[in-house]
Design a protein around this motif. Structure first.
Motif, PDB file in Angstrom:
ATOM      1  N   ARG A 130      35.383 -58.907 -23.573  1.00 51.95           N
ATOM      2  CA  ARG A 130      34.831 -60.253 -23.764  1.00 51.95           C
ATOM      3  C   ARG A 130      35.434 -61.252 -22.787  1.00 51.95           C
ATOM      4  NH1 ARG A 130      32.469 -60.617 -28.812  1.00 51.95           N
ATOM      5  NH2 ARG A 130      32.999 -58.983 -30.296  1.00 51.95           N
TER       6      ARG A 130
ATOM      7  N   GLY B 127      28.764 -63.866 -30.548  1.00 43.77           N
ATOM      8  CA  GLY B 127      28.580 -62.811 -31.542  1.00 43.77           C
ATOM      9  C   GLY B 127      29.659 -62.760 -32.599  1.00 43.77           C
ATOM     10  N   SER B 128      30.157 -61.537 -32.827  1.00 46.22           N
ATOM     11  CA  SER B 128      31.084 -61.336 -33.946  1.00 46.22           C
ATOM     12  C   SER B 128      32.422 -62.047 -33.730  1.00 46.22           C
ATOM     13  CB  SER B 128      31.317 -59.845 -34.190  1.00 46.22           C
ATOM     14  OG  SER B 128      32.043 -59.274 -33.132  1.00 46.22           O
TER      15      SER B 128
ATOM     16  N   ASP C 149      29.952 -60.698 -22.606  1.00 44.06           N
ATOM     17  CA  ASP C 149      30.688 -59.562 -23.187  1.00 44.06           C
ATOM     18  C   ASP C 149      29.850 -58.302 -23.020  1.00 44.06           C
ATOM     19  OD1 ASP C 149      28.732 -59.596 -25.227  1.00 44.06           O
ATOM     20  OD2 ASP C 149      29.969 -60.814 -26.545  1.00 44.06           O
TER      21      ASP C 149
ATOM     22  N   ARG D  58      17.736 -59.315 -31.415  1.00 47.18           N
ATOM     23  CA  ARG D  58      18.541 -59.560 -32.618  1.00 47.18           C
ATOM     24  C   ARG D  58      18.158 -60.886 -33.277  1.00 47.18           C
ATOM     25  NH1 ARG D  58      23.054 -58.353 -29.072  1.00 47.18           N
ATOM     26  NH2 ARG D  58      23.816 -56.242 -29.387  1.00 47.18           N
TER      27      ARG D  58
ATOM     28  N   LYS E 101      29.780 -53.684 -23.988  1.00 49.98           N
ATOM     29  CA  LYS E 101      30.372 -52.519 -24.646  1.00 49.98           C
ATOM     30  C   LYS E 101      30.367 -51.319 -23.707  1.00 49.98           C
ATOM     31  CE  LYS E 101      27.926 -49.798 -26.989  1.00 49.98           C
ATOM     32  NZ  LYS E 101      27.324 -48.444 -26.832  1.00 49.98           N
TER      33      LYS E 101
ATOM     34  N   VAL F 107      34.831 -52.964 -26.399  1.00 47.51           N
ATOM     35  CA  VAL F 107      34.141 -54.234 -26.151  1.00 47.51           C
ATOM     36  C   VAL F 107      35.036 -55.130 -25.306  1.00 47.51           C
ATOM     37  CG1 VAL F 107      33.260 -56.351 -27.232  1.00 47.51           C
ATOM     38  CG2 VAL F 107      32.655 -54.118 -28.194  1.00 47.51           C
TER      39      VAL F 107
ATOM     40  N   GLY G 186      23.600 -53.418 -24.369  1.00 54.07           N
ATOM     41  CA  GLY G 186      25.006 -53.467 -24.789  1.00 54.07           C
ATOM     42  C   GLY G 186      25.821 -54.516 -24.061  1.00 54.07           C
ATOM     43  N   CYS G 187      25.123 -55.489 -23.472  1.00 54.54           N
ATOM     44  CA  CYS G 187      25.817 -56.575 -22.767  1.00 54.54           C
ATOM     45  C   CYS G 187      25.264 -57.907 -23.261  1.00 54.54           C
ATOM     46  CB  CYS G 187      25.532 -56.550 -21.265  1.00 54.54           C
ATOM     47  SG  CYS G 187      26.005 -55.052 -20.389  1.00 54.54           S
ATOM     48  N   ARG G 188      26.058 -58.958 -23.186  1.00 54.83           N
ATOM     49  CA  ARG G 188      25.488 -60.312 -23.306  1.00 54.83           C
ATOM     50  C   ARG G 188      25.466 -60.903 -21.908  1.00 54.83           C
ATOM     51  NH1 ARG G 188      27.961 -60.554 -28.589  1.00 54.83           N
ATOM     52  NH2 ARG G 188      26.257 -60.672 -30.080  1.00 54.83           N
TER      53      ARG G 188
ATOM     54  N   GLU H  92      34.039 -47.616 -29.493  1.00 56.10           N
ATOM     55  CA  GLU H  92      33.283 -48.557 -28.675  1.00 56.10           C
ATOM     56  C   GLU H  92      34.278 -49.559 -28.117  1.00 56.10           C
ATOM     57  OE1 GLU H  92      29.945 -50.203 -30.818  1.00 56.10           O
ATOM     58  OE2 GLU H  92      28.903 -48.289 -30.638  1.00 56.10           O
TER      59      GLU H  92
HETATM   60  N1  UDP Z   1      27.716 -54.049 -28.797  1.00 56.42           N
HETATM   61  C1  UDP Z   1      27.032 -52.861 -28.635  1.00 56.42           C
HETATM   62  N2  UDP Z   1      26.933 -51.994 -29.676  1.00 56.42           N
HETATM   63  C2  UDP Z   1      27.467 -52.243 -30.889  1.00 56.42           C
HETATM   64  C3  UDP Z   1      28.147 -53.466 -31.070  1.00 56.42           C
HETATM   65  C4  UDP Z   1      28.251 -54.337 -30.002  1.00 56.42           C
HETATM   66  O1  UDP Z   1      26.537 -52.582 -27.546  1.00 56.42           O
HETATM   67  O2  UDP Z   1      27.352 -51.407 -31.804  1.00 56.42           O
HETATM   68  C5  UDP Z   1      27.838 -54.999 -27.685  1.00 56.42           C
HETATM   69  C6  UDP Z   1      26.970 -56.214 -27.883  1.00 56.42           C
HETATM   70  O3  UDP Z   1      25.740 -56.055 -27.236  1.00 56.42           O
HETATM   71  C7  UDP Z   1      27.793 -57.302 -27.223  1.00 56.42           C
HETATM   72  C8  UDP Z   1      29.239 -56.857 -27.361  1.00 56.42           C
HETATM   73  O4  UDP Z   1      29.172 -55.456 -27.620  1.00 56.42           O
HETATM   74  O5  UDP Z   1      27.472 -57.391 -25.842  1.00 56.42           O
HETATM   75  C9  UDP Z   1      29.988 -57.542 -28.458  1.00 56.42           C
HETATM   76  O6  UDP Z   1      29.276 -57.471 -29.661  1.00 56.42           O
HETATM   77  P1  UDP Z   1      29.777 -58.202 -30.986  1.00 56.42           P
HETATM   78  O7  UDP Z   1      31.062 -57.597 -31.428  1.00 56.42           O
HETATM   79  O8  UDP Z   1      29.786 -59.669 -30.779  1.00 56.42           O
HETATM   80  O9  UDP Z   1      28.772 -57.742 -32.091  1.00 56.42           O
HETATM   81  P2  UDP Z   1      27.319 -58.247 -32.443  1.00 56.42           P
HETATM   82  O10 UDP Z   1      27.355 -59.732 -32.461  1.00 56.42           O
HETATM   83  O11 UDP Z   1      26.471 -57.670 -31.371  1.00 56.42           O
HETATM   84  O12 UDP Z   1      27.100 -57.607 -33.772  1.00 56.42           O
END
Ligand code: UDP
Length: 258
Positions: A94, A99-100, A175, A219, A177, A92, A201-203, A90
């Motif tokens: 940003r 998020g993470s 951000d 979420r 994916k 990502v 899959g987007c913010r 995946e």
């Molecule tokens: N994302 C996704 N699938 C995943 C993990 C993340 O589509 O399995 C997307 C998520 O929607 C966000 C970006 O990737 O737009 C970054 O996600 P992050 O790592 O912050 O993880 P999260 O907070 O979603 O667990």
């Protein structure tokens, strides 16, 4: 109606064998999952919106020279795509802290990054999609260095294009994916953009109000998921003035079993 062969069922989509060799049908479900599928739900109408939004974005990206798997949308919930071998990473991208990333580094949500960050996660639910580097990807043979070079290159081009597109309609691309796949031509293969690009899959944050127009509504239990996805579709020019028309039609079709 003849039964098509199901190839795979994921969290948000089902893949069926396509009408010609080398093609696949992607069916967009209303199912939503978060936190590695610990949280499950349905967002009624989401599949229809994601199918439409993803079609739009892939078509525009194709237009600027990004190779993608998208062929054409078939109906409200399905699109025809090229069959690829999905690279289990995946990607990502940003632009803004959320998020993470916020959690991992103790950063404040909403801080604009001084430069775009690309991260890679190994797609493995049992391992909780661990973050990996180019080194892991090369050492474990998930992709070659040449493929990773193409992927990083495309990811930046997609980001530049999409950030501008969304900014033009008052949305901040925080951000998102991406997933890529190998398209084989005899013994050679090239990497193309695959999967989907949608609010799942987007913010996407409204620039004025800061409202979240993406899966964070699900979420974080904020409610109004479908309205948020509709708003994204509407700003992209994909909805009729009567916003519910598209959804009503689909429910109607389902009720008739077609
Ligand atoms: N994302 C996704 N699938 C995943 C993990 C993340 O589509 O399995 C997307 C998520 O929607 C966000 C970006 O990737 O737009 C970054 O996600 P992050 O790592 O912050 O993880 P999260 O907070 O979603 O667990």
């Amino acid at each position: 109606m003849t039964r098509r062969r199901q190839i795979y069922e994921g969290k948000a989509k089902i893949l069926y064998e396509g009408p010609e060799p080398g093609t696949i049908i992607q069916y967009f479900k209303d199912d939503a999952t978060a936190f590695n599928a610990q949280k499950k739900g349905t967002i009624s109408g989401k599949g229809v919106l994601n199918n439409r939004i993803s079609e739009h974005l892939f078509t525009l990206l194709g237009g600027i020279g990004i190779p993608t798997h998208f062929i054409r949308r078939l109906n409200m919930r399905e699109q025809l795509v090229r069959q690829v071998e999905i690279i289990p990473i995946e990607v990502v991208i940003r632009n803004v802290v959320a998020g993470s990333l916020a959690k991992r580094f103790g950063l404040e949500d909403g801080t604009t990054l001084p430069r775009t960050i690309i991260e890679y996660y190994y797609k493995d639910d049992a391992l909780n999609d661990p973050m990996v580097t180019d080194e892991h990807i090369a050492a474990f043979g998930w992709a070659t260095q040449e493929e990773m070079h193409d992927i990083a290159d495309m990811a930046i081009r997609v980001n530049d294009f999409m950030a501008g597109l969304f900014a033009g309609v008052g949305i901040k691309l925080v951000d998102f994916k991406l997933e890529f796949g190998r398209l084989y031509d005899g013994e050679f293969s090239r990497v193309i953009l695959a999967d989907e690009i949608s609010p799942d899959g987007c913010r996407l944050w409204d620039m004025k109000s800061g409202d979240k127009l993406d899966k964070d509504r699900f979420r974080l239990d904020l409610g109004g998921e479908v309205e948020a996805y509709q708003e994204v579709a509407r700003r992209l020019g994909l909805m009729a003035e009567d916003e519910s028309a598209v959804l009503d039609l689909d429910e109607h079709r389902k009720a008739r079993g077609k």
